[in-house]
Design an enzyme around this catalytic site. Structure first.
Site, PDB file in Angstrom:
ATOM      1  N   GLY A 116       0.849  -1.210   0.086  1.00 11.48           N
ATOM      2  CA  GLY A 116       0.208  -0.318   0.172  1.00 11.48           C
ATOM      3  C   GLY A 116       0.601   1.470   0.131  1.00 11.48           C
ATOM      4  N   LEU A 117       0.146   2.350  -0.048  1.00  7.67           N
ATOM      5  CA  LEU A 117       1.322   3.648  -0.273  1.00  7.67           C
ATOM      6  C   LEU A 117       1.433   3.689   1.100  1.00  7.67           C
ATOM      7  CD1 LEU A 117      -2.327   5.551  -1.779  1.00  7.67           C
ATOM      8  CD2 LEU A 117       0.177   5.109  -2.888  1.00  7.67           C
ATOM      9  N   SER A 118       2.976   4.832   0.831  1.00  9.47           N
ATOM     10  CA  SER A 118       3.209   4.965   2.115  1.00  9.47           C
ATOM     11  C   SER A 118       2.298   5.385   3.161  1.00  9.47           C
ATOM     12  CB  SER A 118       4.084   6.331   2.210  1.00  9.47           C
ATOM     13  OG  SER A 118       5.357   6.517   2.669  1.00  9.47           O
ATOM     14  N   GLY A 119       2.427   5.735   4.493  1.00  8.47           N
ATOM     15  CA  GLY A 119       0.879   6.367   4.851  1.00  8.47           C
ATOM     16  C   GLY A 119       0.092   5.793   5.305  1.00  8.47           C
ATOM     17  N   GLY A 146      -0.369   2.303   6.261  1.00 10.61           N
ATOM     18  CA  GLY A 146      -0.717   2.290   7.858  1.00 10.61           C
ATOM     19  C   GLY A 146       0.030  -0.023   7.887  1.00 10.61           C
ATOM     20  N   LYS A 147       0.844   0.586   7.059  1.00 15.39           N
ATOM     21  CA  LYS A 147       1.119  -0.875   6.644  1.00 15.39           C
ATOM     22  C   LYS A 147       2.332  -1.463   8.707  1.00 15.39           C
ATOM     23  CE  LYS A 147       3.469  -0.296   2.953  1.00 15.39           C
ATOM     24  NZ  LYS A 147       3.222   1.306   2.707  1.00 15.39           N
ATOM     25  N   SER A 174       5.944  -1.717  -2.011  1.00 10.45           N
ATOM     26  CA  SER A 174       5.554  -2.905  -2.863  1.00 10.45           C
ATOM     27  C   SER A 174       4.485  -2.306  -4.509  1.00 10.45           C
ATOM     28  CB  SER A 174       5.599  -4.029  -2.836  1.00 10.45           C
ATOM     29  OG  SER A 174       4.783  -3.734  -1.808  1.00 10.45           O
TER      30      SER A 174
END
Lengths: 459, 209
Positions: free
Chosen positions: B20-23, B25-26, B95
């Site tokens: 997922g995008l930066s920010g 929640g990964k 990724s």
């Protein structure tokens, strides 16, 4: 065959009240009886909420399930007791089987379902859930829906202080209303092929109010303001059942069942006091005042057996090589156990009259006994007396309870009512068993009954 | 993954791959999932966080497509080693390219892809590391979601909507999926001491004990 099946569970509902005493006041249940079949439903040994409901939904006896009560020994140490929550249920329940087959299920407040498991549908857990901050639904989002329907959901009635009867009664009604309202929403708004709900309020009101309405109860006082509390509650529950039924079509089969019955409680037998008096249990130090068994200092090296309190008793022998400080040698085990059985079955009341205790050996009642079964399962006075585990009563017979209300005890037979499309031979049936429910449900839905189910199809 | 006493055994690991995008929640969720797994008595768990990996395993790699792919393949390689040896590997890296994620999926037998879906505007608003601000100002190039693409997975095992769900709900979704896939036993939750006391009191109150 039915298109759908609804089971309404009324925990503790006895045949005497539903089929006879108040039948004329319960039009919804009476209607189902008249249009279908009904009869006494033989519970499990022991006839306790857990394992009984799980036996009902798995068609496996308590020995196969490995549950002998709500708390079970985790190992052979003296103090490790674990709650029999859903984590330990290893056999397939109806909702497991039906979910796998792609059927939509709703399981609501069925005992032994906490923590919730994923199903093809939804689940609300039972009174083993700590509180509504816990994960008590599947899926999680259902929690928010429930809140929007009824505000704060009630998993059980927690205010069981016996003196505050008015408040207790209010809470029993509150819980019942919220739960039936949630059931109605689920019934109307969710897709389901199988729906099961269990109402615990029936059990709670029996335990707390039985003595006011049963002239045969030792503490019955005629004319109490609670004389009709249980009857009025049954009328209320019957109305709620009627509301649910009004939303069903003729292709839906309806089952009403209870896990066990109820009867007046005469008093308590202090099982550990009896064991002490008869030389089976030794303490290092006698406690001052009434003390829970878990808190007394037992001299295990000199102890032959100890007992658990509850609606029935479980006796454990302190066996050499099995328990940490075992005393009974394995070669002497059977003799000691038999001696204990005879002694327990000879217990008398305060007038010296034998109370009719029954003691069972697990291997006599179960094909196999998984996990750690008790060495004896004891029904004091055939369940008219509860088992008191605490120490310090100074007598074997007591009319003061150590925990909880003391009005009613569990009985061996609950109720079964079934109205289903195409049912032949309506009317009363004998010989129905709690293990018969799950195969009956599968058969109603036109599904194969797994070979290892122990009950038979009720037709 | 459970012995007869209900204790999880570690003969079979698996990989949880957050994308997922930066920010989105990964990292937060990977730590929460780790904590939840540990509370369920799993002990062999490793997190491979994208930011952390870039300071060790992939030091020196930049943000060109080739470098990004190399970085992800390295994380995938380690996850595979770990999970085939009984460890639960949790990867938390943007990724962004579908092709390389699918390359890893083919490599790792037990692969659970978790898509942290979150609108770019929300991620920009969150901007935990202050990098969106820099990228928007043109100080960072090839920033995913801005001047470099993010290709959402087509068939992830789990889709989270981290702008709408609480972290607890997201964790719960992941745990349910792991249960459904048979990687962990269903509902292996244990009462806290306080909860156990509460239940015990209730049961004593109603005469069960």
């Amino acid at each position: 065959m039915a298109k759908k099946v609804l089971i309404i569970g009324l925990d503790c509902a006895p045949p005497g009240l539903v089929f006879d005493r108040w039948k004329h006041l319960l039009p919804s249940l009476r209607g189902l009886m008249e249009e279908g079949i009904y009869g006494k439903l033989e519970s499990t040994i022991p006839p306790i909420t857990i394992p009984a409901w799980t036996s009902m939904v798995t068609s496996k006896n308590p020995g196969t399930l490995g549950f002998y009560g709500i708390r079970n020994r985790q190992d052979y140490s003296y103090d490790k007791m674990i709650f029999a929550n859903s984590v330990y249920v290893k056999e397939d329940t109806l909702w497991d089987i039906l979910s796998r087959k792609g059927k939509k299920v709703v399981a609501m407040a069925v005992p032994q379902t906490y923590p919730p498991k994923p199903v093809n549908g939804c689940m609300i857990t039972c009174f083993l859930t700590p509180d509504t901050n816990s994960r008590y639904t599947y899926p999680d989002s259902l929690k928010r829906e429930i809140q929007s329907w009824v505000g704060e959901y009630m998993l059980d009635v927690d205010n069981f202080r016996t003196e505050e009867k008015e408040e207790l009664l209010k809470q029993i009604y509150q819980m019942t209303e919220k739960q039936f309202n949630v059931a109605l929403h689920l019934l109307k708004e969710k897709e389901w092929d199988f729906f099961m709900m269990v109402q615990m309020g029936v059990d709670r009101i029996h335990h707390a109010f039985w003595k006011f309405s049963d002239p045969s109860h030792a503490q019955y006082v005629p004319g109490s303001k609670y004389e009709h509390a249980i009857r009025d509650y049954y009328i209320y529950v019957d109305q709620k059942v009627g509301e649910l039924l009004s939303h069903l079509d003729d292709e839906t089969a309806v089952l009403v069942a209870s896990d066990h019955g109820a009867k007046a409680m005469v008093g308590g037998i202090c099982v550990n006091e009896w064991l002490m008096k008869n030389g089976y249990l030794q303490l290092k130090q006698k406690p001052s005042g009434i003390t829970p068994f878990a808190k007394v200092q037992v001299d295990w090296e000199k102890t032959v057996a100890w007992g658990e309190g509850g609606y029935y008793s479980r006796i454990f022998l302190n066996v050499k090589g099995r328990e940490p400080q075992g005393l009974v040698s394995p070669s002497d085990y059977e003799r000691v156990r038999e001696e204990l059985r005879k002694g327990l079955e000879a217990i008398t009341d305060d007038h010296g009259v034998n109370i009719g205790t029954k003691a069972y050996k697990p291997e006599e009642i179960y094909k196999e006994a998984r996990n750690i079964p008790p060495d004896l399962i004891v029904y004091f006075g055939n369940l008219s007396w509860r088992s008191v585990g605490s120490i310090g009563h100074g007598s074997i017979v007591t009319f003061e309870n150590d925990t909880g209300p003391d009005d009613a005890n569990h009985d061996t037979h609950g109720i079964f009512i079934m109205k289903a499309p195409g049912l032949k031979n309506k009317g009363q049936r004998d010989g129905l068993k709690i293990l018969d429910v799950a195969p009956t449900v599968l058969s109603l839905l036109g599904m194969d009954v797994p070979k290892d189910m122990e009950g038979r199809i009720i037709e | 993954m459970q012995d007869s006493k209900g204790t999880p055994t570690s003969d079979r690991g698996f990989t949880i791959w957050f994308t997922g995008l930066s920010g989105s929640g990964k990292s937060t969720l990977s730590r929460l999932v780790e904590a939840e797994l540990r509370s369920r008595r799993f002990t062999k768990i490793e997190i491979l966080d994208g930011d952390m990996v870039r300071t060790h395993l992939s030091k020196g790699l930049g943000f060109t497509r080739e470098d990004r792919d190399t970085n992800i393949k390295r994380i995938g390689f380690v996850c595979n080693l770990l999970s085939r040896n009984g460890v639960i590997a949790i990867a938390a890296a943007i990724s962004p390219y579908r092709e390389v994620r699918d390359f890893i999926r083919k490599d790792i037998v037990d692969f659970v892809e978790v898509f942290c879906h979150c609108p770019l505007s929300v991620c920009i608003e969150r901007d935990v590391k202050g990098l969106y601000k820099k990228a928007i100002a043109g100080e960072i190039k090839n920033y995913t979601g801005l001047d470099d693409p993010y290709e959402p997975p087509l068939n992830p095992e789990v889709v989270l909507e981290t702008d709408k769900e609480t972290p607890e709900e997201s964790v719960s979704k992941i745990m349910h999926k792991l249960e459904m896939l048979g990687y962990i036993p269903a509902g292996e939750a244990i009462y806290t001491e306080e909860e156990e006391e509460k239940v015990k009191k209730r049961l004593e109150g109603w005469g069960y004990l």
